[in-house]
Design a protein around this motif. Structure first.
Motif, PDB file in Angstrom:
ATOM      1  N   ARG A  94       0.814  -1.219   0.000  1.00 52.63           N
ATOM      2  CA  ARG A  94       0.000   0.000   0.000  1.00 52.63           C
ATOM      3  C   ARG A  94       0.851   1.273   0.000  1.00 52.63           C
ATOM      4  N   LEU A  95       2.171   1.076   0.091  1.00 53.88           N
ATOM      5  CA  LEU A  95       3.049   2.235   0.233  1.00 53.88           C
ATOM      6  C   LEU A  95       3.944   2.448  -0.978  1.00 53.88           C
ATOM      7  N   GLU A  96       4.283   3.714  -1.207  1.00 53.49           N
ATOM      8  CA  GLU A  96       5.303   4.017  -2.210  1.00 53.49           C
ATOM      9  C   GLU A  96       6.691   3.869  -1.612  1.00 53.49           C
ATOM     10  N   ASP A  97       6.756   4.198  -0.290  1.00 53.96           N
ATOM     11  CA  ASP A  97       8.023   4.187   0.431  1.00 53.96           C
ATOM     12  C   ASP A  97       7.692   3.649   1.823  1.00 53.96           C
ATOM     13  N   ASP A  98       8.457   2.696   2.289  1.00 53.26           N
ATOM     14  CA  ASP A  98       8.126   2.112   3.594  1.00 53.26           C
ATOM     15  C   ASP A  98       8.775   2.824   4.771  1.00 53.26           C
ATOM     16  N   ARG A  99       9.430   3.960   4.468  1.00 53.69           N
ATOM     17  CA  ARG A  99       9.973   4.785   5.545  1.00 53.69           C
ATOM     18  C   ARG A  99       9.009   5.950   5.724  1.00 53.69           C
ATOM     19  N   VAL A 100       8.144   5.849   6.721  1.00 52.53           N
ATOM     20  CA  VAL A 100       7.078   6.827   6.884  1.00 52.53           C
ATOM     21  C   VAL A 100       7.117   7.457   8.269  1.00 52.53           C
ATOM     22  N   LEU A 101       7.368   8.738   8.296  1.00 50.13           N
ATOM     23  CA  LEU A 101       7.277   9.499   9.548  1.00 50.13           C
ATOM     24  C   LEU A 101       5.804   9.858   9.740  1.00 50.13           C
ATOM     25  N   THR A 102       5.292   9.696  10.965  1.00 58.14           N
ATOM     26  CA  THR A 102       3.894  10.091  11.185  1.00 58.14           C
ATOM     27  C   THR A 102       3.764  11.146  12.267  1.00 58.14           C
ATOM     28  N   VAL A 103       2.828  12.033  12.046  1.00 55.21           N
ATOM     29  CA  VAL A 103       2.500  13.055  13.037  1.00 55.21           C
ATOM     30  C   VAL A 103       1.224  12.605  13.739  1.00 55.21           C
ATOM     31  N   GLY A 104       1.306  12.413  15.027  1.00 56.32           N
ATOM     32  CA  GLY A 104       0.127  12.017  15.801  1.00 56.32           C
ATOM     33  C   GLY A 104      -0.735  13.225  16.102  1.00 56.32           C
ATOM     34  N   PHE A 105      -2.043  13.049  15.876  1.00 59.06           N
ATOM     35  CA  PHE A 105      -3.024  14.074  16.246  1.00 59.06           C
ATOM     36  C   PHE A 105      -4.025  13.444  17.190  1.00 59.06           C
ATOM     37  N   TYR A 106      -4.471  14.221  18.167  1.00 60.69           N
ATOM     38  CA  TYR A 106      -5.653  13.726  18.886  1.00 60.69           C
ATOM     39  C   TYR A 106      -6.812  14.651  18.586  1.00 60.69           C
ATOM     40  N   SER A 107      -7.981  14.094  18.689  1.00 59.11           N
ATOM     41  CA  SER A 107      -9.191  14.831  18.376  1.00 59.11           C
ATOM     42  C   SER A 107     -10.217  14.540  19.464  1.00 59.11           C
ATOM     43  N   LEU A 108     -11.070  15.504  19.733  1.00 59.52           N
ATOM     44  CA  LEU A 108     -12.079  15.355  20.775  1.00 59.52           C
ATOM     45  C   LEU A 108     -13.460  15.562  20.183  1.00 59.52           C
ATOM     46  N   MET A 134      -2.114  -2.377  15.559  1.00 64.05           N
ATOM     47  CA  MET A 134      -1.090  -2.603  14.541  1.00 64.05           C
ATOM     48  C   MET A 134       0.036  -1.571  14.633  1.00 64.05           C
ATOM     49  N   PHE A 135       1.173  -1.945  14.077  1.00 62.43           N
ATOM     50  CA  PHE A 135       2.345  -1.069  14.019  1.00 62.43           C
ATOM     51  C   PHE A 135       2.705  -0.540  15.414  1.00 62.43           C
ATOM     52  N   ASP A 136       2.972   0.758  15.481  1.00 57.13           N
ATOM     53  CA  ASP A 136       3.275   1.381  16.775  1.00 57.13           C
ATOM     54  C   ASP A 136       2.064   2.161  17.276  1.00 57.13           C
ATOM     55  N   HIS A 137       0.902   1.745  16.850  1.00 55.28           N
ATOM     56  CA  HIS A 137      -0.290   2.522  17.153  1.00 55.28           C
ATOM     57  C   HIS A 137      -0.694   2.506  18.627  1.00 55.28           C
ATOM     58  N   LYS A 138      -0.329   1.462  19.337  1.00 55.86           N
ATOM     59  CA  LYS A 138      -0.578   1.466  20.782  1.00 55.86           C
ATOM     60  C   LYS A 138       0.258   2.545  21.458  1.00 55.86           C
ATOM     61  N   GLU A 139       1.492   2.629  21.025  1.00 54.45           N
ATOM     62  CA  GLU A 139       2.380   3.657  21.561  1.00 54.45           C
ATOM     63  C   GLU A 139       1.855   5.051  21.210  1.00 54.45           C
ATOM     64  N   ILE A 140       1.370   5.213  20.017  1.00 54.85           N
ATOM     65  CA  ILE A 140       0.795   6.489  19.589  1.00 54.85           C
ATOM     66  C   ILE A 140      -0.418   6.809  20.451  1.00 54.85           C
ATOM     67  N   PHE A 141      -1.254   5.821  20.670  1.00 58.02           N
ATOM     68  CA  PHE A 141      -2.419   6.017  21.532  1.00 58.02           C
ATOM     69  C   PHE A 141      -2.001   6.426  22.949  1.00 58.02           C
ATOM     70  N   ASP A 142      -1.039   5.703  23.528  1.00 60.38           N
ATOM     71  CA  ASP A 142      -0.575   6.018  24.884  1.00 60.38           C
ATOM     72  C   ASP A 142      -0.069   7.455  24.995  1.00 60.38           C
ATOM     73  N   GLU A 143       0.690   7.877  24.002  1.00 57.79           N
ATOM     74  CA  GLU A 143       1.235   9.240  24.014  1.00 57.79           C
ATOM     75  C   GLU A 143       0.125  10.291  23.888  1.00 57.79           C
ATOM     76  N   ALA A 144      -0.867   9.970  23.070  1.00 60.52           N
ATOM     77  CA  ALA A 144      -2.001  10.891  22.920  1.00 60.52           C
ATOM     78  C   ALA A 144      -2.744  11.054  24.230  1.00 60.52           C
ATOM     79  N   PHE A 145      -2.942   9.949  24.909  1.00 59.35           N
ATOM     80  CA  PHE A 145      -3.653   9.960  26.185  1.00 59.35           C
ATOM     81  C   PHE A 145      -2.873  10.791  27.207  1.00 59.35           C
ATOM     82  N   LYS A 146      -1.564  10.571  27.216  1.00 61.83           N
ATOM     83  CA  LYS A 146      -0.709  11.349  28.096  1.00 61.83           C
ATOM     84  C   LYS A 146      -0.809  12.843  27.793  1.00 61.83           C
TER      85      LYS A 146
END
Lengths: 250, 250
Positions: free
Chosen positions: A108-122, A149-161
């Motif tokens: 599904r990717l053009e490049d498998d090196r993907v930096l992501t910006v985490g956003f939280y929404s309310l 999947m992926f590092d999404h648990k970590e992303i979730f934890d950081e958002a909660f924090k």
DNA sequence: TTATTATTGTGTTGTTTTGACACCTTTCCC
DNA sequence: GGGAAAGGTGTCAAAACAACACAATAATAA
């Protein structure tokens, strides 16, 4: 016509190395919830049911807040929703740490090196029309998110924090509440977020100091107990009264 | 040999659409300082002297913290320095808003659509060997930063805001102070950061509650007044005593 | 040697905030 | 009418906060 076609292509062109992942918080039935997406992941002859956060690549012509809002619109049908960036995740191998997830995402990717910006929404879940909610999405109790999947648990934890962290500076809970709400609804929301309990009398004394918390001349209806008074949030008063804290941690 | 050459190329390959810009804070002579870089910018027959923040593109094989640390090493010669991401700036036109700056930067880029991750860093200026400091760099009083290239002033403002914000949660000032310091040095640092003043007696009573602030059996020397007692920061005690705040803004 | 200067380090008081705690009032449902 | 489930309220002791002045100590100058 050719020039029109090229222009159109640029508008939607995504940047392959940059994405946005969204942690969408909602509140309902005294539970803080998070929106997750289901995926069926084939791996070694089996099909696995996996959950991930909603996300997408940014477009060349977009600011990342626009990307986040676009993702939100796609997932919930809602517009003009509070979104806030909270952290960048940039491990070069972040998509490769789990073999199964990586095999699913790679094509599904053009490049498998993907930096992501985490956003939280309310989101106030009263505003969500579940028929508009994308079919593969589900609201899950925030305290029951344990494997994504992926590092999404970590992303979730950081958002909660970060949500908790930000509540020290801004009264964000109003984004999660309906326009009219009771003090107890708000108390239980703070309790859900901080996973603690507040003494009702002390809590009421504290929140009644918020100049932007406006008591209405209306009460709850249809409840089998003494009906509570309704309150609302006055954004104008809040903006007028904002002050900075000259304060540091002991 | 060809395979070796390709591998080498990947290690240093940068991602053209992602960069890191660093706001490097230091403290000296009761002044909070920021490191800026000088550039000579030719424009319409004239040469302009401009200042910018240090920054660079990330490498394919790097996590962004590594990029930030690499930039720091380049600029100051220092390693193992506190760095923290604070915000993403992703306006597609962020480099184009000033014609002069854009003309200067354009030939240096593969792609003029560059998302940047802002990092702030905290340095004890006693650790800086000015002979290692890159020639075109300068420490400027943080309150005198008023005009930088691109959106770097905005990046600086946001970093400053985040530094103050983070001090509500973590005692970061120790990164800016020498290993042994006086309470007054620390007081003046907090005052410099928050641009306010604290009553000495009240301040001392407050900081003496920090379990990780350790009084030494040493005093200042070479001062023409009563010598102050020296203190130090015990990171182990700090880590052991960390607690979360269950607190929200009124 | 003494005086001057520039700090360091200290405690008190009144006010405000915080943490802990119980019971009357009001609606709906059986 | 009674029971259940809340909403709404105040008091007291302890802790925190804001405002405030002067003795002690080193280096430097006279």
């Amino acid at each position: 016509m050719t020039s029109e076609k090229i222009k159109h292509k640029t508008t939607f062109e995504t940047l392959p190395t940059i994405s946005v992942d969204c942690v969408i918080f909602g509140y309902e039935e005294n539970m803080l919830k998070v929106l997750v997406r289901r995926e069926f992941v084939p791996f070694q002859g089996q099909i696995y049911l996996e959950w991930k956060l909603p996300g997408n690549h940014i477009r060349r012509t977009e600011d990342i807040s626009e990307t986040a809002s676009r993702i939100l619109k796609e997932q919930t049908g809602l517009e003009n929703i509070f979104v806030k960036q909270f952290m960048v995740f940039s491990d070069p191998n972040r998509l490769k740490n789990n073999e199964r997830d990586y095999e699913w995402v790679k094509p599904r990717l053009e490049d498998d090196r993907v930096l992501t910006v985490g956003f939280y929404s309310l989101i106030n879940l009263k505003d969500v029309d579940n028929s508009k909610l994308i079919e593969v999405a589900k609201w899950v109790n925030a305290y029951e998110i344990n494997d994504l999947m992926f590092d999404h648990k970590e992303i979730f934890d950081e958002a909660f924090k970060k949500l908790r962290y930000d509540l020290l500076h801004e009264p964000l809970v109003f984004e999660l509440l309906p326009v009219k709400f009771t003090l107890t609804q708000m108390q239980k929301l703070y309790e859900a977020i901080f996973n603690t309990t507040y003494d009702k009398r002390n809590y009421r004394r504290k929140v009644n100091k918020m100049p932007y918390l406006i008591p209405l001349d209306e009460i709850q209806t249809g409840v089998s107990h003494k009906p509570a008074r309704l309150y609302t949030f006055d954004r104008d008063i809040y903006e007028k009264n904002r002050t900075e804290r000259f304060d540091f941690r002991v």
